[in-house]
Design a protein around this motif. Structure first.
Motif, PDB file in Angstrom:
ATOM      1  N   CYS A  39      -7.795   0.601  10.818  1.00 23.93           N
ATOM      2  CA  CYS A  39      -8.032   1.457   9.644  1.00 23.93           C
ATOM      3  C   CYS A  39      -9.345   1.090   8.960  1.00 23.93           C
ATOM      4  O   CYS A  39     -10.034   1.955   8.423  1.00 23.93           O
ATOM      5  N   ARG A  57       1.054   4.262   7.213  1.00 24.38           N
ATOM      6  CA  ARG A  57       2.006   3.148   7.256  1.00 24.38           C
ATOM      7  C   ARG A  57       3.436   3.660   7.077  1.00 24.38           C
ATOM      8  O   ARG A  57       4.366   3.202   7.747  1.00 24.38           O
ATOM      9  N   ASN A  59       0.846  -1.195   0.000  1.00 22.86           N
ATOM     10  CA  ASN A  59       0.000   0.000   0.000  1.00 22.86           C
ATOM     11  C   ASN A  59       0.883   1.249   0.000  1.00 22.86           C
ATOM     12  O   ASN A  59       0.974   1.970   0.997  1.00 22.86           O
ATOM     13  N   MET A 104      -2.149  -2.803  11.274  1.00 26.00           N
ATOM     14  CA  MET A 104      -3.140  -1.785  11.646  1.00 26.00           C
ATOM     15  C   MET A 104      -4.462  -1.956  10.894  1.00 26.00           C
ATOM     16  O   MET A 104      -5.355  -1.103  10.979  1.00 26.00           O
TER      17      MET A 104
HETATM   18  S1  SF4 Z   1      -3.801  -0.918   7.446  1.00 31.77           S
HETATM   19 FE1  SF4 Z   1      -3.904   1.276   7.708  1.00 31.77          FE
HETATM   20  S2  SF4 Z   1      -1.813   1.905   8.119  1.00 31.77           S
HETATM   21 FE2  SF4 Z   1      -1.706  -0.132   7.293  1.00 31.77          FE
HETATM   22  S3  SF4 Z   1      -1.387   0.196   5.098  1.00 31.77           S
HETATM   23 FE3  SF4 Z   1      -3.594  -0.048   5.415  1.00 31.77          FE
HETATM   24  S4  SF4 Z   1      -4.400   2.009   5.660  1.00 31.77           S
HETATM   25 FE4  SF4 Z   1      -2.177   2.115   5.931  1.00 31.77          FE
END
Ligand code: SF4
Length: 384
Positions: A316, A33, A27, A312
């Protein structure tokens, strides 16, 4: 004190590994991140403290399975591996030397907690350089290099990459050899797992190329074709195939370059922001609501793919859903409706209750057209 250190607080930064660096590529547009990784916070601990525990990473069963299969491939000094490499790479060599950069493992020491100490890292990295230099200087001899310790610059920090692969040199080319325990059945493996393996292997290709550059050698001596070794048809018999990781390499290079420009993202963060978990005796003590507010202050780009790539993800996802963000429906929907941020806005454009801005005109027309088709279809079904 650097801005990253100030954001993290007194806790030491977490080291990266190939898996975590590979996940960055999953991502690359997510500021959250990028910041959390550059700062070096423990994302898993953070997610748990925020109340969004994710069963992330390999299960204990998968870890054991991986080790067992690696032992099978390495058995007998890699005697069974050579024919696989020969076939996959179209070579005609009879023998290959096997060398390890981790002498303690050769002597039965294996990976200990102390091994992570800076001194042990330095010794192993020096030996890694010596082995790679010797192999590069003797391209006529095939060699398998095991337990190398590579270095990579991530966001201005030098991180060590623990050995997860072998490196094979024959002729002028080095090939990364990655051993994975998922099955290849009738020549096919699960796409998601192969993609993850390709992203991870690309990190090693990138780090090997960086090492060659530091040694004054041409980086393209490390091939973009990675040898993937997996069990065949649910047996423990290894089979090898080639993976072209050029796409993963370019995404990784872009993301690493973006991390080194982390200052630009930091400039846009709220002043006084802190990501300190206030860890005491290994336990975060910062009020979760306070931490939630701080993390929410960093823009995220949630996509369902995060569920398999980032600790995360559940935090998110909940945030994206509560805000009605289109991101929660996946990248394809987000890209199709480029410029529209929320589900509510998309519905408003489709129904005409929202006036399209200049940038939304095209999307609004498409949405209204699709709504019309949908309504006509429903009407026909009702009459029938
Ligand atoms: S989970 Fe949240 S912090 Fe992790 S890459 Fe996806 S949007 Fe970004």
């Amino acid at each position: 004190m650097s801005r990253l250190d100030a954001l993290r607080g007194p806790t030491p930064p977490l080291d990266h590994n190939a898996r975590s660096i590979a996940a960055l590529a999953a991502n690359p547009a997510c500021d959250r991140r990028a910041v959390l990784d550059a700062v070096g916070v423990d994302k898993n601990l953070m997610a748990v403290h925020l109340g969004y525990s994710a069963q992330f990473g390999q299960s204990p069963f998968a870890v054991v399975r991986t080790r067992q299969f690696e032992e099978i491939v390495r058995a007998g000094g890699g005697a069974g591996l050579l024919p696989l490499l020969r076939e996959a790479l179209g070579l005609s060599i009879d023998t290959a030397r096997w060398e390890s950069a981790d002498e303690s493992a050769d002597e039965g020491g294996g990976e200990s907690a102390e091994e992570g100490a800076g001194e042990a890292h330095a010794v192993r990295h020096t030996r890694t350089e010596a082995l790679v230099a010797r192999a590069a200087g003797d391209p006529g001899t095939a060699v398998v290099l095991d337990r190398l310790l590579l270095r990579l610059d991530v966001a201005g920090h030098e991180v060590h990459l623990e050995p997860g692969v072998l490196v094979f040199q024959a002729g002028e080319r080095f090939h990364v050899v990655t051993i994975k325990p998922f099955a290849v059945v009738d020549g096919q493996a699960e796409t998601g797992r192969v993609s993850a393996a390709a992203r991870e292997a690309a990190v090693y290709v990138h780090a090997m190329r960086a090492l060659l550059v530091r040694m004054g050698l041409a980086p393209d001596r490390v091939s973009h074709d990675v040898v993937l070794v997996c069990p065949e048809n649910f047996s423990n018999v290894p089979t090898a195939s080639l993976l072209d990781v050029r796409r993963e390499l370019s995404v990784l290079a872009w993301q690493l370059a973006r991390l080194t420009r982390i200052d630009r993202i930091l400039d846009g963060l709220p002043s006084g922001l802190s990501l300190d978990l206030r860890i005491e005796a290994g336990v975060p003590t910062r009020p979760a609501a306070d931490l939630d507010e701080a993390v929410s202050g960093i823009a995220a780009r949630y996509a369902p793919e995060c569920l398999s790539a980032c600790e995360m993800a559940y935090f998110c996802r909940a945030e994206a859903r509560s805000g009605g963000a289109l991101d929660a429906l996946g990248r394809a929907v987000r890209d199709d409706l480029g410029g529209v941020e929320t589900v509510g806005a998309a519905i408003g454009l489709a129904t005409g209750t929202r006036t399209a801005t200049a940038g939304e005109q095209g999307v609004a027309e498409r949405l209204r057209h699709i709504r019309k088709i949908y309504q006509e279809t429903v009407a026909q079904e009702t009459v029938a």
